[in-house]
Design a protein around this motif. Structure first.
Motif, PDB file in Angstrom:
ATOM      1  N   PRO A  73       0.885  -1.208  -0.080  1.00  0.00           N
ATOM      2  CA  PRO A  73      -0.082  -0.053  -0.155  1.00  0.00           C
ATOM      3  C   PRO A  73       0.952   1.313   0.021  1.00  0.00           C
ATOM      4  CG  PRO A  73      -0.019  -0.805   2.110  1.00  0.00           C
ATOM      5  CD  PRO A  73       0.804  -1.852   1.242  1.00  0.00           C
ATOM      6  N   LEU A  74       1.752   1.460  -0.911  1.00  0.00           N
ATOM      7  CA  LEU A  74       2.551   2.592  -0.978  1.00  0.00           C
ATOM      8  C   LEU A  74       1.664   3.743  -1.550  1.00  0.00           C
ATOM      9  CD1 LEU A  74       6.163   1.082  -2.035  1.00  0.00           C
ATOM     10  CD2 LEU A  74       5.581   2.337   0.026  1.00  0.00           C
ATOM     11  N   ALA A  75       1.953   4.842  -1.150  1.00  0.00           N
ATOM     12  CA  ALA A  75       0.905   6.023  -1.443  1.00  0.00           C
ATOM     13  C   ALA A  75       1.220   6.618  -2.897  1.00  0.00           C
ATOM     14  CB  ALA A  75       1.118   7.212  -0.480  1.00  0.00           C
ATOM     15  N   GLU A  76       2.761   6.636  -3.284  1.00  0.00           N
ATOM     16  CA  GLU A  76       2.972   7.145  -4.542  1.00  0.00           C
ATOM     17  C   GLU A  76       2.551   6.265  -5.725  1.00  0.00           C
ATOM     18  OE1 GLU A  76       5.015   5.975  -1.803  1.00  0.00           O
ATOM     19  OE2 GLU A  76       5.440   8.026  -1.039  1.00  0.00           O
ATOM     20  N   PHE A 101      -4.944   2.965   4.929  1.00  0.00           N
ATOM     21  CA  PHE A 101      -4.504   3.087   3.365  1.00  0.00           C
ATOM     22  C   PHE A 101      -5.461   4.172   2.750  1.00  0.00           C
ATOM     23  CE2 PHE A 101      -6.376   1.727  -1.067  1.00  0.00           C
ATOM     24  CZ  PHE A 101      -4.909   1.557  -1.642  1.00  0.00           C
ATOM     25  N   LEU A 105      -3.605   7.554   1.086  1.00  0.00           N
ATOM     26  CA  LEU A 105      -3.834   7.878  -0.349  1.00  0.00           C
ATOM     27  C   LEU A 105      -4.539   8.846  -0.981  1.00  0.00           C
ATOM     28  CD1 LEU A 105      -3.480   6.704  -3.373  1.00  0.00           C
ATOM     29  CD2 LEU A 105      -5.389   5.214  -2.829  1.00  0.00           C
ATOM     30  N   SER A 191      10.154   5.319  -2.962  1.00  0.00           N
ATOM     31  CA  SER A 191       9.530   4.750  -1.682  1.00  0.00           C
ATOM     32  C   SER A 191       9.548   3.381  -1.686  1.00  0.00           C
ATOM     33  CB  SER A 191       8.162   5.058  -1.285  1.00  0.00           C
ATOM     34  OG  SER A 191       7.360   4.597  -1.976  1.00  0.00           O
ATOM     35  N   THR A 192      10.107   2.565  -0.750  1.00  0.00           N
ATOM     36  CA  THR A 192       9.899   1.279  -0.868  1.00  0.00           C
ATOM     37  C   THR A 192       9.243   0.454   0.604  1.00  0.00           C
ATOM     38  OG1 THR A 192      12.452   0.929  -0.106  1.00  0.00           O
ATOM     39  CG2 THR A 192      11.943   0.531  -2.537  1.00  0.00           C
ATOM     40  N   TRP A 193       8.813  -0.605   0.278  1.00  0.00           N
ATOM     41  CA  TRP A 193       8.198  -1.476   1.392  1.00  0.00           C
ATOM     42  C   TRP A 193       8.820  -2.264   2.082  1.00  0.00           C
ATOM     43  CZ3 TRP A 193       6.380  -6.006   2.720  1.00  0.00           C
ATOM     44  CH2 TRP A 193       5.323  -6.044   3.897  1.00  0.00           C
TER      45      TRP A 193
ATOM     46  N   ILE B 172       8.665   1.549   5.976  1.00  0.00           N
ATOM     47  CA  ILE B 172       8.936   1.747   4.758  1.00  0.00           C
ATOM     48  C   ILE B 172      10.199   2.578   4.590  1.00  0.00           C
ATOM     49  CG2 ILE B 172       6.528   1.849   3.706  1.00  0.00           C
ATOM     50  CD1 ILE B 172       6.519   4.984   4.243  1.00  0.00           C
ATOM     51  N   CYS B 173      10.753   2.813   3.367  1.00  0.00           N
ATOM     52  CA  CYS B 173      12.131   3.336   3.187  1.00  0.00           C
ATOM     53  C   CYS B 173      11.876   4.551   2.273  1.00  0.00           C
ATOM     54  CB  CYS B 173      13.150   2.191   2.870  1.00  0.00           C
ATOM     55  SG  CYS B 173      14.609   3.157   2.739  1.00  0.00           S
TER      56      CYS B 173
END
Lengths: 335, 255
Positions: A73-76, A101, A105, A191-193, B172-173
């Motif tokens: 669930p990364l916003a980007e 989430f 978002l 960004s990374t999860w 997260i990173c």
């Protein structure tokens, strides 16, 4: 009206909070054409798409965005997806649930679309007129969205409960794959999860539980919260199905008795179960904001002046451990 | 590296707000105002990062009328190095929306060029929970919202953020520059000491207007009315567990 619903799924099913978004879409207008957007990757995504396709009679299509970039669930990447789908579909409304989430978002996507979203809608009066709580739920504000399409909102799932028979066996909406060529550019990759640590994945999310047994600092230890779990299980078995869960106040979470995802309140989980039992909870306004819409509220506290008694249907001014002990003995194991 | 922290002046968290009889707004005359608690956490985090050597300067920014300078003074007294005050007298029926705030903050960010912007996850007045996400989106920067832990790696120019999410704690990173919004458990904000309050008086607050920043603050939302939520009917105090079980079974019918 046409509405895009940003849905979440788990284990091959659309999450209950997203089914609430369908109810909200119907509340905008019965003539609503609903598109359900699901993203992620793997077989569970496609199973959830099948579920979404027959989840509500107003669903006219299911959009599936299948990509590793959307697996978490990364916003980007998700905001880019939402931006792209909206530009193509020109929906009049976009709805997400007020989950972590959705909250992460929706505003980002709204900024990309240059519109103001409405947070935490609890009632829909007209297609663009909504009620939302402000000041920790001490005030209800009615707002009118006057901007360009889309009108974007996050909804409180507790205010839009899906009817149990909402599944339409006869009508199955078509499922379309979303073109994801836009995903190669922009912010993806910044960004990374890494991971998710969760302590309790078996039980339903607190927000959907039908019985919530909550403890405050008065519980004194993580050990003692197990007593609340036992009580929740017994209450579930005795009456209201197995949808029960333990909750906590901010003080109890800060003290380290229970993990953060159990916090009920203004900035934690909002719950509205059939039965809410509060043990050793004083009732700060920030806590009341998260549970005041519960159907039946029971409060047990030694302090007769605790504000929790002002919202409780039934109060016991007593030692919580004695009451817990007695309840555990007296509630039958099975109905 | 520079850290920009956005702060908001709000009705103090302990004040019970009242709806005005004409229901157009809230009684805010003579009400105690304070820095939004989540913003205090944001200031504290920026200061800790500077104290740990991860940042060289902390700049606080706010948007609001002349009185909002008090909130900047609080941030300066906590330890921020200097401040930016975007002067704006809000129309009470059309308060500044998060999108406009995010656009103003973007303009400030482009001027100040920080490596990190920290904001509270939400303001306790309008409870919108939008500004940080919007700012990140407008800047095309990655975002770490609802942070309960932040680790900065200066060499790699990365931030590792632990976030409070519905299912637990997510890690997260993010590549810097990035936007981070604070949750309750990120830290315990310090109190400003008297010497620091005195020192803060000589720190610089730069004043600008949205017009000077070339930001369009049009509103696409109208507040129609405000109401008190329906009161729950008064409950009863019971005398025993047996009585409680009887009520739950026979009156409330939940057992």
């Amino acid at each position: 009206a046409s509405t895009l619903i940003v849905a979440e799924h788990e284990g091959g099913f659309v999450k209950p909070s997203s089914l609430s978004a369908l109810v909200a879409a119907e509340a905008i207008t019965k003539e609503n054409r609903i598109s359900v957007l699901l993203g992620g990757s793997g077989p569970a995504l496609h199973k959830a798409a099948d579920h979404a396709a027959s989840s509500h009679p107003l669903v006219s299509e299911v959009l599936v965005a299948d990509s590793e970039a959307l697996a978490h669930p990364l916003a980007e990447p998700w905001a880019q997806l939402l931006h792209s789908v909206q530009q193509k579909g020109g929906y009049s409304h976009v709805i997400a649930s007020s989950t972590s989430f959705g909250k992460n978002l929706l505003p980002r996507a709204a900024a990309l679309l240059d519109v103001s979203p409405v947070t935490d809608v609890t009632a829909i009066k007209e297609p663009r007129v909504f009620v939302r709580p402000i000041y920790a739920g001490n005030v209800l504000c009615t707002v009118k969205y006057t901007g360009e399409d889309p009108c974007m909102m996050s909804i409180r799932s507790t205010s839009f409960s899906p009817a149990t028979e909402a599944m339409s066996e006869t009508k199955v909406a078509p499922i379309t794959q979303v073109d994801l060529s836009f995903l190669s550019e922009g912010t993806i990759g910044k960004s990374t999860w890494v991971n998710l640590t969760s302590q309790d994945t078996e039980r339903p999310d607190l927000a959907n539980a039908r019985v919530v047994v909550t403890g405050g600092r008065g519980l004194k230890s993580a050990e003692n919260f197990k007593l609340l779990e036992q009580l929740a299980e017994k209450l579930g078995a005795a009456g209201l199905s197995f949808y029960q869960k333990v909750g906590a106040t901010r003080a109890a979470v800060d003290a380290g008795y229970v993990p953060n995802d159990l916090q009920v309140g203004q900035t934690g989980k909002i719950v509205a179960p059939e039965l809410y039992m509060a043990f050793g909870v004083s009732g700060a306004i920030q806590h009341l904001a998260g549970m005041r819409d519960s159907k039946v509220i029971v409060a047990v506290n030694k302090d007769a002046d605790a504000p929790i008694f002002q919202v409780a249907d039934y109060g016991l001014v007593a030692d919580l451990f004695e009451v817990l002990d007695e309840l555990l003995k007296k509630i039958p194991d099975k109905k | 590296m520079k850290i920009l922290v956005a702060v908001k002046r709000v009705v103090d968290y302990a004040v019970k707000v009242r709806v005005r009889p004409d229901r157009t707004g809230l009684e805010t005359a003579n009400v105690k105002m304070s820095m939004n608690p989540f913003c205090e956490i944001a200031v504290e985090e920026a200061l800790r990062l500077r104290e740990a050597g991860a940042a060289a300067e902390v700049v606080a920014a706010t948007i609001g009328p002349a009185q909002s300078a008090d909130t900047l003074r609080t941030a300066l007294a906590m330890g921020a190095d200097r401040a930016v005050h975007v002067l704006h007298d809000p129309d009470p029926t059309r308060p500044l929306l998060p999108l406009a705030v995010a656009k103003i903050l973007r303009a400030v960010t482009l001027q100040e060029k920080p490596g990190l912007v920290i904001l509270g996850k939400q303001a306790i007045d309008d409870d919108c929970n939008q500004t940080g996400q919007m700012l990140a989106g407008l800047l095309q920067w990655p975002q770490g919202t609802f942070a309960s832990k932040v680790l900065l790696d200066k060499e790699k120019q990365k931030a590792t953020v632990e976030r409070e999410v519905d299912g637990g704690i997510e890690t997260i990173c993010l590549d810097l520059p990035a936007v981070i919004t604070t949750d309750l458990r990120l830290n315990q904000p310090r109190y400003a000491t008297l010497p620091n309050i005195m020192k803060a008086k000589s720190k610089v607050i730069k004043k600008v207007t949205p017009e000077e920043l070339n930001v369009d603050i049009r509103s696409d939302m109208e507040a129609i009315e405000v109401n008190e939520p329906p009161k729950r009917k008064a409950g009863v105090i019971l005398s025993s567990v047996d009585e409680l079980l009887d009520k739950l079974k026979n009156d409330a019918r939940v057992l």
